[in-house]
Design a protein around this motif. Sequence first.
Motif, PDB file in Angstrom:
ATOM      1  N   VAL A  30      35.000  38.017  43.725  1.00 32.55           N
ATOM      2  CA  VAL A  30      34.792  38.236  42.253  1.00 32.55           C
ATOM      3  C   VAL A  30      33.671  38.881  42.330  1.00 32.55           C
ATOM      4  O   VAL A  30      32.691  38.794  42.061  1.00 32.55           O
ATOM      5  CB  VAL A  30      35.062  36.812  41.520  1.00 32.55           C
ATOM      6  N   PRO A  31      33.774  40.337  41.755  1.00 32.98           N
ATOM      7  CA  PRO A  31      32.540  41.026  41.402  1.00 32.98           C
ATOM      8  C   PRO A  31      32.378  40.857  39.870  1.00 32.98           C
ATOM      9  O   PRO A  31      33.222  40.754  39.100  1.00 32.98           O
ATOM     10  CB  PRO A  31      32.689  42.406  41.853  1.00 32.98           C
ATOM     11  N   GLN A  32      30.991  40.595  39.333  1.00 30.35           N
ATOM     12  CA  GLN A  32      30.714  40.528  38.175  1.00 30.35           C
ATOM     13  C   GLN A  32      29.648  41.551  37.837  1.00 30.35           C
ATOM     14  O   GLN A  32      28.436  41.162  38.475  1.00 30.35           O
ATOM     15  CB  GLN A  32      30.409  39.019  37.853  1.00 30.35           C
ATOM     16  N   SER A  33      29.866  42.494  36.870  1.00 28.23           N
ATOM     17  CA  SER A  33      28.550  43.401  36.586  1.00 28.23           C
ATOM     18  C   SER A  33      27.815  42.756  35.427  1.00 28.23           C
ATOM     19  O   SER A  33      28.410  42.247  34.552  1.00 28.23           O
ATOM     20  CB  SER A  33      29.118  44.587  36.325  1.00 28.23           C
ATOM     21  N   LYS A  34      26.441  42.856  35.551  1.00 27.68           N
ATOM     22  CA  LYS A  34      25.597  42.700  34.567  1.00 27.68           C
ATOM     23  C   LYS A  34      24.624  43.589  34.531  1.00 27.68           C
ATOM     24  O   LYS A  34      23.847  43.800  35.475  1.00 27.68           O
ATOM     25  CB  LYS A  34      24.895  41.153  34.631  1.00 27.68           C
TER      26      LYS A  34
END
Length: 83
Positions: free
Chosen positions: A59-63
């Motif tokens: 799961v990639p999560q961009s911040k």
Amino acid sequence: MFNKEKEEPTAVTADDRLSLVLSYQRSDIDEKKLKLFQTKLIELCDDFGYDVVGQVTIVPQSKERTTIINASIPVRPKNQPKE
């Protein structure tokens, strides 16, 4: 209450699962790289003596300008019998 059968400790009955969290200093990662990453993780588990016994979840999560990649890998030691 006193004659109740003892239950197995949670650590014995829980699934074996490797978790990995990486930080990537870009805001996006293309789908090809994520698929390659998943394949390499499975190969790495094999190299270290684990069988992957379920779905590998990445799961990639961009911040802001960073992407956090969270991988969950259900495994079992190769010499452990199947249940």
